[in-house]
Write an enzyme that holds these catalytic residues in place. Structure first.
Site, PDB file in Angstrom:
ATOM      1  N   HIS A  62      26.071   9.156 -30.220  1.00 39.59           N
ATOM      2  CA  HIS A  62      26.596   8.701 -28.939  1.00 39.59           C
ATOM      3  C   HIS A  62      27.367   9.795 -28.216  1.00 39.59           C
ATOM      4  O   HIS A  62      27.970  10.655 -28.856  1.00 39.59           O
ATOM      5  CB  HIS A  62      27.566   7.530 -29.143  1.00 39.59           C
ATOM      6  CG  HIS A  62      26.966   6.385 -29.879  1.00 39.59           C
ATOM      7  ND1 HIS A  62      27.684   5.632 -30.771  1.00 39.59           N
ATOM      8  CD2 HIS A  62      25.725   5.849 -29.866  1.00 39.59           C
ATOM      9  CE1 HIS A  62      26.922   4.678 -31.270  1.00 39.59           C
ATOM     10  NE2 HIS A  62      25.720   4.796 -30.751  1.00 39.59           N
ATOM     11  N   LYS A  72      37.198  13.346 -29.308  1.00 40.86           N
ATOM     12  CA  LYS A  72      37.544  12.337 -30.311  1.00 40.86           C
ATOM     13  C   LYS A  72      38.201  12.996 -31.520  1.00 40.86           C
ATOM     14  O   LYS A  72      37.842  14.109 -31.899  1.00 40.86           O
ATOM     15  CB  LYS A  72      36.288  11.601 -30.788  1.00 40.86           C
ATOM     16  CG  LYS A  72      35.590  10.812 -29.706  1.00 40.86           C
ATOM     17  CD  LYS A  72      34.313  10.188 -30.216  1.00 40.86           C
ATOM     18  CE  LYS A  72      33.613   9.400 -29.117  1.00 40.86           C
ATOM     19  NZ  LYS A  72      32.324   8.856 -29.572  1.00 40.86           N
ATOM     20  N   TYR A 132      39.032   6.129 -34.694  1.00 38.42           N
ATOM     21  CA  TYR A 132      39.037   7.343 -33.887  1.00 38.42           C
ATOM     22  C   TYR A 132      39.823   7.164 -32.606  1.00 38.42           C
ATOM     23  O   TYR A 132      39.923   6.088 -32.054  1.00 38.42           O
ATOM     24  CB  TYR A 132      37.625   7.837 -33.594  1.00 38.42           C
ATOM     25  CG  TYR A 132      36.683   6.850 -32.944  1.00 38.42           C
ATOM     26  CD1 TYR A 132      36.351   6.951 -31.600  1.00 38.42           C
ATOM     27  CD2 TYR A 132      36.080   5.849 -33.690  1.00 38.42           C
ATOM     28  CE1 TYR A 132      35.458   6.073 -31.011  1.00 38.42           C
ATOM     29  CE2 TYR A 132      35.186   4.966 -33.114  1.00 38.42           C
ATOM     30  CZ  TYR A 132      34.887   5.082 -31.773  1.00 38.42           C
ATOM     31  OH  TYR A 132      34.001   4.204 -31.192  1.00 38.42           O
ATOM     32  N   ASP A 170      20.702   2.024 -30.570  1.00 39.84           N
ATOM     33  CA  ASP A 170      20.596   3.347 -31.183  1.00 39.84           C
ATOM     34  C   ASP A 170      19.150   3.707 -31.529  1.00 39.84           C
ATOM     35  O   ASP A 170      18.787   4.873 -31.548  1.00 39.84           O
ATOM     36  CB  ASP A 170      21.477   3.442 -32.422  1.00 39.84           C
ATOM     37  CG  ASP A 170      22.951   3.547 -32.071  1.00 39.84           C
ATOM     38  OD1 ASP A 170      23.285   3.761 -30.890  1.00 39.84           O
ATOM     39  OD2 ASP A 170      23.781   3.408 -32.988  1.00 39.84           O
TER      40      ASP A 170
END
Length: 173
Positions: A62, A72, A132, A170
Site C-alpha cells: 500500500h 510510517k 504504526y 490487495d
C-alpha cells in the site's frame, strides 16, 4: 535508541532501549525529542493505526499518492511479521528496490518508512498485532498499491505452511 541505516536511503531500523528485569520489560516506543536527536528528522506523526492478523495474512503493498503520501513508523507488538518497504521515488538510485525485515514482539525493532514507499507485511505467527504511526492522515481517494508478487520488484516473501491470505482489494493491485 539506536538508529541503523538500511541499503535504501531514508529507510531506517529503529532499535529502542529495552529495560528488562524479572517483572518483564519497559521501553519508550516513541519520544519526539529523542527521535529528532537520533534521526535528524522532524517528523510529526498525526495518526496511529493497529491491525491484528492471523498467520499467512499478507497486507499490502500500500501507499498514498501525492500530497496524501505518508511516512510510517511501524512495529509488531504481538507475534511476528515480515515487513517490506519498496522505494517508489522515481529520482532515487534505489527506485523499485525492496527491503524486508522481521519485526517481532521480542526484538522490539521498528522500521521508519519515509514518504514515497509502498509498504506491506506478512503475519508469520498464529496472531500478529501490527501498529504504526503516520505523518499524514489517511485519504481514501489517494490510496494505491502494487501486487505483492510483482515480478519487476521480486520480493522474496518467506515460505509459510499453507497459502497467503490477501484482501480482494490487495489481489486487484
Amino acid at each position: 535508541m539506536i538508529v541503523r541505516p538500511t541499503p535504501i536511503e531514508g529507510l531506517l531500523i529503529i532499535e529502542p532501549t529495552v529495560i528488562e528485569d524479572q517483572r518483564g520489560y519497559f521501553y519508550e516506543s516513541f519520544n519526539q525529542l529523542k527521535w529528532r536527536k537520533n534521526t535528524g528528522l522532524d517528523t510529526h506523526f498525526v495518526q496511529d493505526n493497529q491491525a491484528r492478523s492471523t498467520m499467512g495474512v499478507l497486507r499490502g503493498l500500500h501507499f498514498q499518492k501525492g500530497k496524501a503520501a505518508q511516512a510510517k513508523l511501524v512495529r509488531c507488538t504481538e507475534g511476528s511479521v515480515f515487513d517490506v518497504a519498496v522505494d517508489l521515488r522515481t529520482d532515487s538510485p534505489t527506485f523499485k528496490r525492496w527491503f524486508g525485515i522481521e519485526l517481532t514482539q521480542d526484538n522490539h525493532l521498528q522500521l521508519f518508512i519515509p514518504r514515497g514507499f509502498a509498504h506491506g507485511y506478512l503475519a508469520l505467527t498464529e496472531y500478529a498485532t501490527f501498529t504504526y504511526k503516520c505523518d499524514n492522515f489517511y485519504n481514501k481517494s489517494a490510496e494505491s498499491g502494487l501486487p505483492y508478487n510483482d515480478p519487476e520488484i521480486g520480493i522474496e516473501w518467506p515460505a509459510i505452511e499453507g497459502e497467503y491470505f490477501l484482501s480482494e482489494k490487495d489481489l486487484k493491485w
